[in-house]
Write an enzyme that holds these catalytic residues in place. Structure first.
Site, PDB file in Angstrom:
ATOM      1  N   LYS A   1     -16.857  28.898 -29.766  1.00  0.00           N
ATOM      2  CA  LYS A   1     -17.405  28.409 -28.501  1.00  0.00           C
ATOM      3  C   LYS A   1     -16.648  28.843 -27.255  1.00  0.00           C
ATOM      4  CE  LYS A   1     -19.915  25.287 -27.801  1.00  0.00           C
ATOM      5  NZ  LYS A   1     -20.786  24.144 -27.577  1.00  0.00           N
TER       6      LYS A   1
ATOM      7  N   TYR B   1      -9.380  -6.081  13.239  1.00  0.00           N
ATOM      8  CA  TYR B   1      -8.748  -5.593  12.012  1.00  0.00           C
ATOM      9  C   TYR B   1      -8.725  -6.679  10.941  1.00  0.00           C
ATOM     10  CZ  TYR B   1      -5.411  -3.943   8.615  1.00  0.00           C
ATOM     11  OH  TYR B   1      -4.834  -3.563   7.435  1.00  0.00           O
TER      12      TYR B   1
ATOM     13  N   GLU C   1     -19.012  22.191 -15.325  1.00  0.00           N
ATOM     14  CA  GLU C   1     -19.443  20.852 -15.767  1.00  0.00           C
ATOM     15  C   GLU C   1     -18.630  19.763 -15.082  1.00  0.00           C
ATOM     16  OE1 GLU C   1     -21.093  21.763 -20.278  1.00  0.00           O
ATOM     17  OE2 GLU C   1     -19.017  21.216 -19.980  1.00  0.00           O
TER      18      GLU C   1
ATOM     19  N   ASN D   1     -16.984  27.410 -23.454  1.00  0.00           N
ATOM     20  CA  ASN D   1     -17.684  26.346 -22.740  1.00  0.00           C
ATOM     21  C   ASN D   1     -17.483  26.418 -21.228  1.00  0.00           C
ATOM     22  OD1 ASN D   1     -18.666  25.174 -25.117  1.00  0.00           O
ATOM     23  ND2 ASN D   1     -16.796  23.978 -25.385  1.00  0.00           N
TER      24      ASN D   1
ATOM     25  N   THR E   1     -39.686  27.401 -10.445  1.00  0.00           N
ATOM     26  CA  THR E   1     -40.081  26.080  -9.946  1.00  0.00           C
ATOM     27  C   THR E   1     -40.342  25.261 -11.201  1.00  0.00           C
ATOM     28  OG1 THR E   1     -42.422  26.649  -9.848  1.00  0.00           O
ATOM     29  CG2 THR E   1     -41.163  26.985  -7.823  1.00  0.00           C
ATOM     30  N   HIS E   2     -40.010  23.993 -11.154  1.00  0.00           N
ATOM     31  CA  HIS E   2     -40.121  23.130 -12.342  1.00  0.00           C
ATOM     32  C   HIS E   2     -39.324  23.704 -13.506  1.00  0.00           C
ATOM     33  CE1 HIS E   2     -43.513  21.352 -10.098  1.00  0.00           C
ATOM     34  NE2 HIS E   2     -43.825  22.610  -9.830  1.00  0.00           N
TER      35      HIS E   2
ATOM     36  N   SER F   1       0.824  -1.212   0.000  1.00  0.00           N
ATOM     37  CA  SER F   1       0.000   0.000   0.000  1.00  0.00           C
ATOM     38  C   SER F   1       0.855   1.257   0.000  1.00  0.00           C
ATOM     39  CB  SER F   1      -0.919   0.006   1.222  1.00  0.00           C
ATOM     40  OG  SER F   1      -0.167  -0.125   2.417  1.00  0.00           O
TER      41      SER F   1
ATOM     42  N   ASN G   1      -1.920  -2.001  13.249  1.00  0.00           N
ATOM     43  CA  ASN G   1      -3.376  -1.868  13.202  1.00  0.00           C
ATOM     44  C   ASN G   1      -3.866  -0.605  13.914  1.00  0.00           C
ATOM     45  OD1 ASN G   1      -3.101  -4.299  11.977  1.00  0.00           O
ATOM     46  ND2 ASN G   1      -4.116  -5.515  13.567  1.00  0.00           N
TER      47      ASN G   1
ATOM     48  N   SER H   1     -13.401  25.283 -27.817  1.00  0.00           N
ATOM     49  CA  SER H   1     -13.592  24.014 -28.507  1.00  0.00           C
ATOM     50  C   SER H   1     -12.467  23.851 -29.516  1.00  0.00           C
ATOM     51  CB  SER H   1     -14.944  24.022 -29.216  1.00  0.00           C
ATOM     52  OG  SER H   1     -14.943  23.083 -30.274  1.00  0.00           O
TER      53      SER H   1
ATOM     54  N   LYS I   1      -8.149   3.687   2.124  1.00  0.00           N
ATOM     55  CA  LYS I   1      -7.395   4.929   1.923  1.00  0.00           C
ATOM     56  C   LYS I   1      -7.665   5.622   0.598  1.00  0.00           C
ATOM     57  CE  LYS I   1      -4.515   3.217   5.206  1.00  0.00           C
ATOM     58  NZ  LYS I   1      -5.328   1.993   5.137  1.00  0.00           N
TER      59      LYS I   1
END
Ligand code: ARG
Length: 465
Positions: A287, A321, A294, A289, A159-160, A27, A114, A281, A329
């Protein structure tokens, strides 16, 4: 980078660990992020051992000096990590023994990896929660600055996703502020459960040495000592809970991002984002963007996934453990990294964004957004709300037939729908009149927005203290 494989475990083993198993079980590639916390915890442990007469003062001194040197090596990028030594703990311990000899071999008295790893992760996460809180506060301050500046700027409320009633831009931004305030409160609560010391649990059953866990807790700033050694080494609720808090915060950032993407669309044209937060783009030269919001929206997905991953990791683990826990992790690290980056992105955007008042106001005039205000007006003239609602509905239909806004109907026409309508209706039908009328705590009136900003600033300052 390699130490001979046979050295990993000692005398108990008759052959070196398989090369694949070495890679599979290691690890250190990711848990080296815990190195500073591992060293801090080892120093506290060594000092406690000495204070309790379990370790000679001279040995503790050598250990502390050796660990300080290792920390410097790591900071300078000079530390040689070895995958054969499996994890951050063994790497640092082995280096310590190389540096200070015999004393280094005594550090692991009365502890286990541990309780060590659980301690390191809690320490690390505590620091990151504090950093995340600072970033949330920065974003909140940016929202307050913008809300104050635009306390009276009218925009449509939805709303909506249909124009519903006028609101102020400041009010909308304060809604975002509130979401983040809850995120911070959740994290602060989670932090209390993170900030508990596992060390002393050793492998699972505690230790036969007369240790002083409270002393270690004090040295490391833990608020409490884990009450049960089995629970201390196996519990990962704190990681799950943190990931859940982070997921909710990411959900909020994603909603904010979604609104920014919509508002940036020329059909809305409500805000301009700073160019440095937009991208072009590769094929369409015209463009601009909203890639950054996003991506914030998109990155919420992986954090939601980490909550589920951590829950699944724990669900079938018997006490105490298990090596499964090594898998905690990467989801925790990625949750922290993602949330921090997204907070940085959103703070930059909010600090630099500029509303387009004409576009907002024009949209607020669409969709007969002040129809409710007309109904309320009639109610104030003594008309029952249901009757008022019906009269206004018919007026809206007439406006639709004429292809104009409700507010643009001549007074004589409006009066056909209810005789109680008088010349004083004009103000009621403007978006400015509509927002100004919602003048109560939590309402959208500019005066209320300014009051809410002031209240929020006081709360921020109080928390910072
Ligand atoms: N690398 C391990 C982890 O992340 C440290 C504890 C290992 N303990 C053990 N008995 N294998 O959980």
């Amino acid at each position: 980078m390699r130490t001979p494989r046979a050295r990993r475990w000692s005398g108990r083993f008759s052959e070196p660990v398989d090369a694949f198993v070495e890679r599979f079980t290691a690890s250190v590639g990711f848990d080296r992020r815990l190195a500073r916390e591992d060293i801090a915890a080892s120093i506290a442990h060594a000092r406690m051992l000495a204070a309790c007469g379990i370790l000679a003062r001279r040995d503790a001194g050598a250990i502390v000096r050796g660990l300080a040197r290792i920390r410097a090596e790591i900071d300078a990028g000079r530390f040689r990590w070895s995958r054969a030594l499996e994890d951050v703990h063994s790497n640092i311990e082995r280096r310590l023994i190389a540096l200070v000899g015999e004393a280094g071999k005594r550090l692991h008295t009365a502890r286990s990896r541990n309780d060590q790893v659980a301690t390191d992760l809690r320490l690390w996460l505590r620091g990151e929660i504090d950093e995340i809180d600072r970033r949330l506060a920065r974003l909140q301050r940016a929202l307050l600055d913008q809300a104050e500046r635009h306390a009276a700027l009218v925009m449509p409320g939805f709303t909506h996703l249909q124009v519903a009633q006028p609101v102020t831009f400041g009010h909308h931004l304060l809604a975002w502020f509130e979401m983040l305030a809850r995120d911070r409160a959740r994290l602060a609560d989670c932090r209390r459960r993170v900030n508990v010391l596992p060390l002393g649990a050793a492998a699972l059953a505690g230790t036969s040495f007369p240790i002083d866990r409270r002393r270690v807790a004090r040295a490391l700033g833990f608020e409490a000592v884990a009450a049960n050694s089995l629970d201390a080494v196996s519990d990962r609720d704190f990681a799950i809970e943190f990931a859940a808090c982070a997921a909710i915060a990411m959900m909020h950032l994603s909603r904010i991002a979604e609104e920014l993407v919509l508002w940036m669309n020329p059909r809305f044209g409500f805000v301009r984002l700073p160019d440095r937060f937009c991208t072009g783009s590769s094929i369409m030269p015209q463009k601009k963007n909203p890639d950054v919001p996003e991506l914030v929206r998109g990155k919420s997905a992986r954090v939601f996934g980490h909550v589920v991953a951590l829950l699944a990791l724990m669900k079938a683990q018997p006490l105490a453990y298990n090596k499964d826990n090594q898998e905690d992790k990467e989801p925790v690290f990625d949750t922290v990294d993602t949330l921090k980056d997204c907070l940085e992105a959103m703070a930059g955007i909010v600090e630099g964004m500029a509303p387009v008042p004409e576009a907002m106001r024009a949209a607020a005039l669409e969709g007969h957004a002040t129809a409710t205000d007309l109904a309320d007006y009639l109610v104030r003239k003594g008309v029952a709300f249901r009757d008022a609602h019906e009269a206004v509905a018919r007026a809206v239909r007439e406006a639709e037939r004429r292809g104009c806004a409700l507010a643009a109907l001549p007074l004589a026409v409006l009066r056909r729908f209810h005789r109680a309508i008088g010349a004083d209706v004009a103000r009621v039908l403007t978006p400015e009149g509509s927002v100004a009328a919602r003048d109560h705590e939590g309402g959208t009136a500019p005066a209320q927005v300014r009051r809410a900003v002031a209240r929020a600033r006081r709360a921020l300052a109080a928390r910072a203290r």
